[in-house]
Design an enzyme around this catalytic site. Structure first.
Site, PDB file in Angstrom:
ATOM      1  N   ARG A  96     -79.682 180.175  45.202  1.00 44.02           N
ATOM      2  CA  ARG A  96     -78.999 180.890  46.094  1.00 44.02           C
ATOM      3  C   ARG A  96     -78.793 182.437  45.682  1.00 44.02           C
ATOM      4  O   ARG A  96     -78.444 182.655  44.728  1.00 44.02           O
ATOM      5  CB  ARG A  96     -77.424 180.344  46.347  1.00 44.02           C
ATOM      6  CG  ARG A  96     -76.616 181.443  47.283  1.00 44.02           C
ATOM      7  CD  ARG A  96     -75.413 180.780  47.459  1.00 44.02           C
ATOM      8  NE  ARG A  96     -74.412 181.699  48.251  1.00 44.02           N
ATOM      9  CZ  ARG A  96     -73.339 181.543  48.992  1.00 44.02           C
ATOM     10  NH1 ARG A  96     -72.786 180.230  48.753  1.00 44.02           N
ATOM     11  NH2 ARG A  96     -72.823 182.465  49.694  1.00 44.02           N
ATOM     12  N   ARG A 105     -78.565 181.847  53.281  1.00 40.71           N
ATOM     13  CA  ARG A 105     -78.414 181.427  52.009  1.00 40.71           C
ATOM     14  C   ARG A 105     -79.218 179.915  51.933  1.00 40.71           C
ATOM     15  O   ARG A 105     -79.179 179.437  52.890  1.00 40.71           O
ATOM     16  CB  ARG A 105     -76.913 181.228  51.504  1.00 40.71           C
ATOM     17  CG  ARG A 105     -76.255 180.134  51.867  1.00 40.71           C
ATOM     18  CD  ARG A 105     -75.329 180.273  53.038  1.00 40.71           C
ATOM     19  NE  ARG A 105     -74.705 181.487  53.210  1.00 40.71           N
ATOM     20  CZ  ARG A 105     -73.327 181.465  53.578  1.00 40.71           C
ATOM     21  NH1 ARG A 105     -72.469 180.608  52.970  1.00 40.71           N
ATOM     22  NH2 ARG A 105     -72.813 182.795  54.010  1.00 40.71           N
ATOM     23  N   ASP A 108     -74.958 176.671  50.197  1.00 43.53           N
ATOM     24  CA  ASP A 108     -73.605 177.046  50.155  1.00 43.53           C
ATOM     25  C   ASP A 108     -72.852 175.565  50.014  1.00 43.53           C
ATOM     26  O   ASP A 108     -73.035 174.738  50.478  1.00 43.53           O
ATOM     27  CB  ASP A 108     -73.127 177.677  51.154  1.00 43.53           C
ATOM     28  CG  ASP A 108     -71.791 178.238  51.051  1.00 43.53           C
ATOM     29  OD1 ASP A 108     -71.385 178.767  50.096  1.00 43.53           O
ATOM     30  OD2 ASP A 108     -70.827 178.068  52.083  1.00 43.53           O
ATOM     31  N   ASP A 110     -68.827 174.181  49.298  1.00 46.69           N
ATOM     32  CA  ASP A 110     -67.527 174.447  49.399  1.00 46.69           C
ATOM     33  C   ASP A 110     -66.749 173.328  48.787  1.00 46.69           C
ATOM     34  O   ASP A 110     -66.969 172.314  49.556  1.00 46.69           O
ATOM     35  CB  ASP A 110     -67.120 175.203  50.908  1.00 46.69           C
ATOM     36  CG  ASP A 110     -67.668 176.514  50.907  1.00 46.69           C
ATOM     37  OD1 ASP A 110     -67.921 177.377  50.123  1.00 46.69           O
ATOM     38  OD2 ASP A 110     -67.945 176.705  51.905  1.00 46.69           O
TER      39      ASP A 110
END
Length: 175
Positions: A96, A105, A108, A110
């Site tokens: 990334r 990207r 990702d 999270d």
């Protein structure tokens, strides 16, 4: 040697995964599948379940490819900060590169929910600040657990959970 899962209770956690750039390591779907495989192989993570893959319009700048998204449910003995470090390592494995806020990207990852805990540190806020606003997170979350309560609200009562605008389900499971 102490087994960490015995010394710390397992937490049910949810991670959001997404990406919209291919690189020499794979496509966004392949990056997500590799991340799920890495999570499943982690010694302090158990019972990894992934939602379907979803294509979504970019949330930020519109001059980028659509995103591929999924949500993962897992059990872990890791602390919230340790889980964040695992997520950041997965992003690094997919090479990334942070080009711009809400930009393109390869991957990702999270931390969306860490049990029913609220976490607020310099590097991590849980529940994720945008969790109740993003259909590309709520719809896969509801797919995994339609009885999930987020900050006192049943997930199926949150408006974006029923709003498929800009979202397309791609398949049954990325792993």
């Amino acid at each position: 040697m102490v087994n960490l899962s015995e010394s710390r209770a397992l937490k049910t956690c949810y991670l959001g995964l997404g990406g919209n750039l291919s690189n020499e390591l794979g496509t966004p779907s392949e990056h997500i599948a590799k991340a799920i495989a890495s999570l499943s192989a982690h010694p302090q993570i158990e019972q990894v379940r992934a939602s379907s893959l979803y294509a979504s319009k970019p949330m930020g700048p519109q001059d980028q490819p659509d995103f591929i998204n999924a949500v993962v449910e897992l059990q872990t003995s890791l602390s919230a900060q340790q889980l964040l470090e695992v997520c950041q390592h997965l992003e690094q494995q997919a090479q990334r590169v942070r080009l711009r806020r809400w930009g393109e990207r390869s991957l990702d990852v999270d931390v969306l929910l860490y049990g029913d805990e609220n976490v607020s540190t310099r590097t991590l806020t849980v529940p994720h600040p945008g969790i109740k606003l993003r259909n590309f997170v709520l719809i896969p979350l509801a797919e995994l657990n339609a009885k999930l309560v987020i900050q006192g609200e049943l997930i199926t009562d949150l408006a974006p959970t029923n709003d498929w605008t800009g979202l397309t389900r791609l398949d049954d499971n990325p792993s």
